[in-house]
Design a protein around this motif. Structure first.
Motif, short mmCIF file in Angstrom:
data_model
loop_
_atom_site.label_atom_id
_atom_site.label_comp_id
_atom_site.label_asym_id
_atom_site.label_seq_id
_atom_site.Cartn_x
_atom_site.Cartn_y
_atom_site.Cartn_z
N ARG A 142 3.49 -4.67 31.63
CA ARG A 142 3.46 -3.94 30.38
C ARG A 142 4.53 -2.86 30.44
O ARG A 142 4.73 -2.24 31.49
CB ARG A 142 2.08 -3.31 30.13
CG ARG A 142 1.00 -4.35 29.91
CD ARG A 142 1.23 -5.11 28.61
NE ARG A 142 0.25 -6.18 28.38
CZ ARG A 142 0.43 -7.44 28.71
NH1 ARG A 142 1.56 -7.82 29.30
NH2 ARG A 142 -0.49 -8.34 28.47
N PRO A 143 5.23 -2.63 29.35
CA PRO A 143 6.35 -1.70 29.43
C PRO A 143 5.94 -0.24 29.43
O PRO A 143 4.92 0.13 28.84
CB PRO A 143 7.14 -2.02 28.15
CG PRO A 143 6.11 -2.47 27.18
CD PRO A 143 5.10 -3.24 28.00
N HIS A 144 6.74 0.57 30.11
CA HIS A 144 6.75 1.99 29.84
C HIS A 144 7.94 2.22 28.92
O HIS A 144 8.82 1.38 28.81
CB HIS A 144 6.85 2.82 31.12
CG HIS A 144 8.01 2.48 32.01
ND1 HIS A 144 7.97 1.47 32.95
CD2 HIS A 144 9.25 3.02 32.10
CE1 HIS A 144 9.13 1.40 33.59
NE2 HIS A 144 9.94 2.33 33.08
N TRP A 145 7.97 3.36 28.24
CA TRP A 145 8.98 3.58 27.20
C TRP A 145 9.82 4.79 27.51
O TRP A 145 9.29 5.88 27.77
CB TRP A 145 8.29 3.74 25.84
CG TRP A 145 7.58 2.50 25.40
CD1 TRP A 145 6.36 2.05 25.81
CD2 TRP A 145 8.07 1.53 24.46
NE1 TRP A 145 6.05 0.86 25.21
CE2 TRP A 145 7.07 0.52 24.36
CE3 TRP A 145 9.23 1.42 23.69
CZ2 TRP A 145 7.22 -0.58 23.52
CZ3 TRP A 145 9.37 0.33 22.85
CH2 TRP A 145 8.38 -0.66 22.77
N ARG A 146 11.14 4.60 27.50
CA ARG A 146 12.08 5.67 27.79
C ARG A 146 12.80 6.12 26.51
O ARG A 146 13.06 5.32 25.61
CB ARG A 146 13.14 5.22 28.81
CG ARG A 146 12.61 5.02 30.22
CD ARG A 146 13.73 4.60 31.15
NE ARG A 146 13.26 4.32 32.49
CZ ARG A 146 13.24 5.21 33.49
NH1 ARG A 146 13.70 6.43 33.29
NH2 ARG A 146 12.79 4.86 34.69
#
Length: 298
Positions: A142-146
């Motif tokens: 699942r992505p983390h967001w930058r």
């Protein structure tokens, strides 16, 4: 100066110590001096560590010092507002998904250091195709967001440090949203400052770099910047930072030892300035003495 609105934003993950009292008092005294208002904001998005008993203790300690907030809010009550802001940043192309694990990022940083390169994020996630993203998610990632930083200098006139600037080209794009959808400090802080109308952000010098990042988020959300002031930090005799986790000079410990609140307030605000520490008879008197421009630059 128009009537300012300042804020003190502790995380209810432990008890306040005299180092925490420093920004709380600088903000409170600034508001008193300029006929402004003081917001207490609990930064409690860390659900695992934030405890209601710590929030209650913070309110008690501030009351002992003589600080009575004009308004109190909790970030845990405002998640939908942050969700909306995050979606705006996604739609603008400023918030992008990344799929690297913490171990993968650590190995990448070590390789960069070994090659003599700065250990900043290389934006590899921006090169992923839609198919590659779907494949990674099919693996269970699942992505983390930058936040996509613009490679430019951010400058401001600091209330303590004077002309200040940070080159954002030297920084990694910060993670704003974790894999589980929870928020790190950075985005909620900016959104709250915008939504509540904070005019002056007075905090420790350990936030200087963070201010440059947050300035770009303010602008990406179409908001004007508040005024910033970054004061020096109180430390132990050996130069170490104070820690609420270790109980260094906790306010409740000082109170239980019989130390007077005004003595703590005077010490917490006048140490590390060009003014001598002196006894005061009231917080109003102290407000007339404390000048942010007199705080020593580290």
């Amino acid at each position: 100066m128009t009537s300012p609105l300042v804020r003190f934003a502790p995380s209810p993950t432990g008890y306040l110590h005299i180092g925490n009292a420093r920004p709380a008092l600088f903000n409170w005294l600034f508001a008193r001096r300029h006929d402004g208002r003081f917001l207490l904001r609990y930064d409690d998005t860390d659900i695992a560590r934030s405890k209601p008993e710590f929030a209650a203790a913070i309110a008690e300690d501030l009351g002992w010092l003589g600080i009575v907030p004009d308004r109190v809010i909790k970030q845990s009550d405002r998640l939908s507002i942050y969700d909306s802001a995050a979606e705006r940043l996604r739609q603008a192309g400023r918030l992008y998904p990344c799929y690297e694990t913490a171990d993968e990022l650590d190995r990448r940083r070590k390789r960069q250091l070994a090659r003599g390169l700065p250990p900043i994020y290389d934006r590899a996630a921006l090169k992923l195709t839609a198919e590659q993203k779907l494949a990674l998610e099919a693996e269970g990632r699942r992505p983390h967001w930058r936040f996509l930083l613009e490679a430019r200098e951010v400058a401001w006139g600091d209330l303590v440090r004077g002309a200040s600037h940070v080159d954002c080209a030297s920084l990694s794009d910060p993670v704003l949203v974790r894999e589980d959808g929870s928020y790190l400090y950075t985005l909620p802080s900016v959104v709250d400052d915008i939504e509540t109308g904070v005019t002056h952000v007075i905090r420790g010098e350990d936030h200087v770099t963070n201010t440059a990042v947050q300035a770009q988020i303010f602008e990406a959300l179409g908001a004007s910047l508040p005024a910033f002031g970054h004061h020096n930090l109180l430390t132990t005799a050996s130069g170490e930072g104070l820690s609420k986790r270790l109980g260094h000079l906790s306010l409740r410990g000082l109170r239980e030892s019989g130390v007077e609140a005004l003595a703590v307030a005077a010490l917490a605000t006048m140490v590390g300035t060009s003014d001598a520490v002196r006894p005061v008879s009231s917080l109003d008197e102290l407000a007339g003495l404390v000048e942010l421009a007199h705080v020593s630059r580290a």
